[in-house]
Design a protein around this motif. Structure first.
Motif: not given
Ligand code: FES
Lengths: 174, 63
Positions: B47-48, B44-45
């Motif tokens: 992806l930023f 998730n991180i």
């Protein structure tokens, strides 16, 4: 067909009326993409606390022993009945069910769907969640019907001198 | 397909993955599979910055 769709809704000679508006930049593709990137950022940031707690658990800091807690006396709990208690914290609802003379089971009874309190229905021999009719098997705590997918966490029980104690919350087998 | 939509499509896909990973992460947390929580939280991180990169690459595409 009718010519309904062929009409010009109103007279206008200024075809640029919708271009110079306030907040125009918010509506265009660039602005929309910025919003999407921002949303990805929100997801990234909100993953951090979960990661932190998971890392803490992995390092074994979460494996604490809670003080054994007395739930009730054996004499006060007839066979087939259930009693609710709090374990390990004051806000963690749990339920103890006496299945037979010497067989007790205890679970944390926050439903694994959306945390409604699961209760014991003696007549049906099942644990039932009132919110969306989730059902759990009383012997194992695993879900048998309805939306829940995860078993209820089991609590280890100890009987000593006619009293019943909660010892610890069992982990799921990995 | 108009090329100018490519960025929007990529970002929407990234967001979709964000949602999936988040849901997976939360569920694995409750299942006490803490390694998987870390993996999906990490994804998730990651992806930023990917989203930022995709934005920068595609923002000036014309038609
Ligand atoms: S909260 Fe228990 S079934 Fe939905």
């Amino acid at each position: 067909m009718s010519d309904k769709n062929n009409k010009i809704p109103f007279n206008e000679d200024n075809y640029t009326h919708n271009i110079e508006r306030n907040n125009e930049r918010k509506l265009d593709r660039r602005g929309f993409m910025k919003t999407l990137v921002g949303a990805a950022g929100v997801f990234a940031v909100s993953s951090l606390p979960w990661g932190a707690v998971a890392a803490k658990e992995l390092m074994g800091l979460g494996e604490k022993e809670y003080p054994h807690k007395k739930i009730t006396d054996v004499s006060k709990l007839p066979i087939g009945d259930a009693v609710e208690f709090k374990f390990p914290g004051d806000h963690d609802d749990a339920i103890l069910i006496r299945l037979s003379e010497n067989k007790y089971v205890a679970y944390q009874n926050a439903c694994t769907h959306l945390r409604c309190p699961v209760f014991w229905v003696k007549e049906q021999g099942e644990m039932i969640c009132p919110c969306h009719h989730g059902k759990f098997d009383v012997e194992t705590g695993s879900p048998t019907a309805g939306p829940p997918r995860r078993p209820l966490p089991e609590i280890q029980i100890k009987v000593e001198n006619g009293a019943i104690f909660a010892v610890r919350v069992k982990r799921y087998e990995a | 397909m108009r090329r100018s939509f490519l960025g929007v499509i990529i970002l929407a896909a990234i967001l979709m993955m964000n949602i999936i990973f988040t849901q997976y992460m939360v569920h694995q947390y409750y299942y006490e599979n803490y390694e998987k929580v870390l993996i999906f939280g990490g994804l998730n991180i990651v992806l930023f910055p990917l989203a930022v990169f995709a934005y920068k690459k595609t923002i000036n595409m014309r038609a």
